[in-house]
Design a protein around this motif. Structure first.
Motif, mmCIF file in Angstrom:
data_model
loop_
_atom_site.group_PDB
_atom_site.id
_atom_site.type_symbol
_atom_site.label_atom_id
_atom_site.label_comp_id
_atom_site.label_asym_id
_atom_site.label_seq_id
_atom_site.Cartn_x
_atom_site.Cartn_y
_atom_site.Cartn_z
ATOM 1 N N SER A 125 9.490 -9.187 5.473
ATOM 2 C CA SER A 125 8.586 -8.212 6.078
ATOM 3 C C SER A 125 9.349 -7.256 6.990
ATOM 4 N N ASP A 126 10.226 -7.802 7.829
ATOM 5 C CA ASP A 126 11.021 -6.965 8.733
ATOM 6 C C ASP A 126 11.955 -6.038 7.949
ATOM 7 N N ARG A 127 12.598 -6.566 6.927
ATOM 8 C CA ARG A 127 13.545 -5.769 6.134
ATOM 9 C C ARG A 127 12.847 -4.627 5.424
ATOM 10 N N LEU A 128 11.713 -4.924 4.785
ATOM 11 C CA LEU A 128 10.996 -3.881 4.051
ATOM 12 C C LEU A 128 10.398 -2.851 4.997
ATOM 13 N N ALA A 129 9.909 -3.283 6.157
ATOM 14 C CA ALA A 129 9.376 -2.330 7.142
ATOM 15 C C ALA A 129 10.483 -1.404 7.615
ATOM 16 N N ASP A 130 11.685 -1.951 7.814
ATOM 17 C CA ASP A 130 12.806 -1.139 8.274
ATOM 18 C C ASP A 130 13.199 -0.096 7.232
ATOM 19 N N VAL A 131 13.216 -0.502 5.972
ATOM 20 C CA VAL A 131 13.554 0.428 4.886
ATOM 21 C C VAL A 131 12.446 1.465 4.703
ATOM 22 N N ASP A 132 11.210 1.010 4.630
ATOM 23 C CA ASP A 132 10.099 1.898 4.281
ATOM 24 C C ASP A 132 9.626 2.772 5.437
ATOM 25 N N ALA A 133 10.036 2.455 6.665
ATOM 26 C CA ALA A 133 9.706 3.323 7.801
ATOM 27 C C ALA A 133 10.349 4.700 7.640
ATOM 28 N N ALA A 134 11.369 4.783 6.801
ATOM 29 C CA ALA A 134 12.052 6.068 6.549
ATOM 30 C C ALA A 134 11.312 6.938 5.531
ATOM 31 N N LEU A 135 10.268 6.400 4.905
ATOM 32 C CA LEU A 135 9.485 7.205 3.957
ATOM 33 C C LEU A 135 8.833 8.370 4.692
ATOM 34 N N PRO A 136 8.583 9.487 3.991
ATOM 35 C CA PRO A 136 7.892 10.599 4.649
ATOM 36 C C PRO A 136 6.487 10.160 5.106
ATOM 37 N N PRO A 137 6.028 10.664 6.243
ATOM 38 C CA PRO A 137 4.686 10.312 6.709
ATOM 39 C C PRO A 137 3.616 10.535 5.645
ATOM 40 N N GLU A 138 3.786 11.575 4.829
ATOM 41 C CA GLU A 138 2.790 11.856 3.783
ATOM 42 C C GLU A 138 2.667 10.686 2.809
ATOM 43 N N ALA A 139 3.799 10.042 2.512
ATOM 44 C CA ALA A 139 3.781 8.896 1.599
ATOM 45 C C ALA A 139 3.082 7.702 2.253
ATOM 46 N N LEU A 140 3.364 7.470 3.527
ATOM 47 C CA LEU A 140 2.719 6.356 4.229
ATOM 48 C C LEU A 140 1.217 6.606 4.380
ATOM 49 N N LEU A 141 0.838 7.857 4.632
ATOM 50 C CA LEU A 141 -0.591 8.192 4.709
ATOM 51 C C LEU A 141 -1.274 7.978 3.360
ATOM 52 N N ALA A 142 -0.599 8.362 2.282
ATOM 53 C CA ALA A 142 -1.161 8.149 0.941
ATOM 54 C C ALA A 142 -1.352 6.664 0.674
ATOM 55 N N ASP A 143 -0.408 5.838 1.146
ATOM 56 C CA ASP A 143 -0.550 4.391 0.979
ATOM 57 C C ASP A 143 -1.740 3.862 1.782
ATOM 58 N N LEU A 144 -1.917 4.362 3.015
ATOM 59 C CA LEU A 144 -3.082 3.952 3.808
ATOM 60 C C LEU A 144 -4.386 4.277 3.083
ATOM 61 N N ARG A 145 -4.393 5.412 2.384
ATOM 62 C CA ARG A 145 -5.612 5.870 1.700
ATOM 63 C C ARG A 145 -5.747 5.333 0.272
ATOM 64 N N SER A 146 -4.796 4.527 -0.166
ATOM 65 C CA SER A 146 -4.780 4.071 -1.560
ATOM 66 C C SER A 146 -5.893 3.068 -1.857
ATOM 67 N N ASP A 147 -6.303 3.043 -3.116
ATOM 68 C CA ASP A 147 -7.273 2.043 -3.562
ATOM 69 C C ASP A 147 -6.707 0.631 -3.404
ATOM 70 N N THR A 148 -5.390 0.508 -3.559
ATOM 71 C CA THR A 148 -4.758 -0.811 -3.417
ATOM 72 C C THR A 148 -5.050 -1.403 -2.051
ATOM 73 N N MET A 149 -4.814 -0.620 -0.992
ATOM 74 C CA MET A 149 -5.032 -1.151 0.354
ATOM 75 C C MET A 149 -6.516 -1.358 0.629
ATOM 76 N N ALA A 150 -7.357 -0.498 0.114
ATOM 77 C CA ALA A 150 -8.804 -0.615 0.348
ATOM 78 C C ALA A 150 -9.379 -1.884 -0.267
ATOM 79 N N THR A 151 -8.700 -2.439 -1.261
ATOM 80 C CA THR A 151 -9.225 -3.606 -1.970
ATOM 81 C C THR A 151 -8.310 -4.820 -1.888
ATOM 82 N N PHE A 152 -7.224 -4.731 -1.136
ATOM 83 C CA PHE A 152 -6.229 -5.812 -1.083
ATOM 84 C C PHE A 152 -6.721 -6.970 -0.224
ATOM 85 N N ALA A 153 -6.718 -8.162 -0.809
ATOM 86 C CA ALA A 153 -7.074 -9.382 -0.083
ATOM 87 C C ALA A 153 -5.796 -10.118 0.294
ATOM 88 N N GLN A 154 -5.609 -10.368 1.580
ATOM 89 C CA GLN A 154 -4.404 -11.045 2.061
ATOM 90 C C GLN A 154 -4.266 -12.418 1.404
#
Length: 196
Positions: A71-100
């Protein structure tokens, strides 16, 4: 769609809307998660949008099945993604329906509410989600044995949210905003009576 699914989808959408106007400096601001910026927290929160189960399994295997390390490693790598990409992920159907895994939709709701507050509070945005979501999460995290699910001692305290209809326990009155209570019960501090 269940009530929990509706709440999860709404919390992800509200968080995306709140973060969309931020400039790069604010994405690089510290969150309430030690060592993580706003971008790190959002990257962590949205891992499922970028890592399908098989790919995440391979990433986990590469770290000897140490979830925290992965989790720490992937967060460190993916924090470098453009904000637009992270916002798109927040708005994705995947996150809206993802069960932990292990926590279901209830786990997903507490995950997005707590981590949402981890970024919106230090940014000065406050709680941006729905009252129904924060009440549900308070009910989940408060615990029934005198300790929150995060180990915070609530023995002898009468907790009450000042901005939503929610209360728990008996004893010394402790009143704070619902978001403040969630963060305190999750071990982030901020409510002196819960820091004991």
């Amino acid at each position: 769609m269940s009530t929990l699914e509706t709440l999860v989808a709404g919390e992800f959408a509200a968080l995306a809307d709140a973060l969309a106007p931020l400039d790069a400096d604010r994405w690089a601001a510290d969150s309430l998660c030690a060592g993580w910026t706003v971008a790190h927290v959002v990257a962590h929160l949205t891992m499922a949008a970028r890592y399908p189960a098989d790919r995440f399994g391979a990433e986990l295997a590469a770290d000897g099945y140490d979830f925290t390390r992965t989790s720490d490693r992937l967060a460190d790598v993916d924090a470098a993604l453009p904000p637009e990409a992270l916002l798109a992920d927040l708005r994705s159907d995947t996150m809206a329906t993802f069960a932990q895994p292990g926590g279901g939709m209830a786990g997903s709701l507490s995950h997005v509410v707590v981590h949402g507050l981890d970024v919106t509070v230090p940014l000065g945005l406050g709680r941006v989600g729905a009252d129904a979501a924060v009440r549900t999460v308070l009910d989940q995290v408060v615990g029934t044995d005198g300790h929150s699910l995060f180990g915070v001692d609530t023995t002898g305290l009468a907790l009450r949210a000042s901005d939503v209809d929610w209360a728990h326990g008996r004893g010394e009155p402790v009143e704070a905003g619902a978001g403040e209570l969630v963060l305190a019960l999750a071990g982030r501090g901020g409510v002196p009576a819960l820091a004991r």
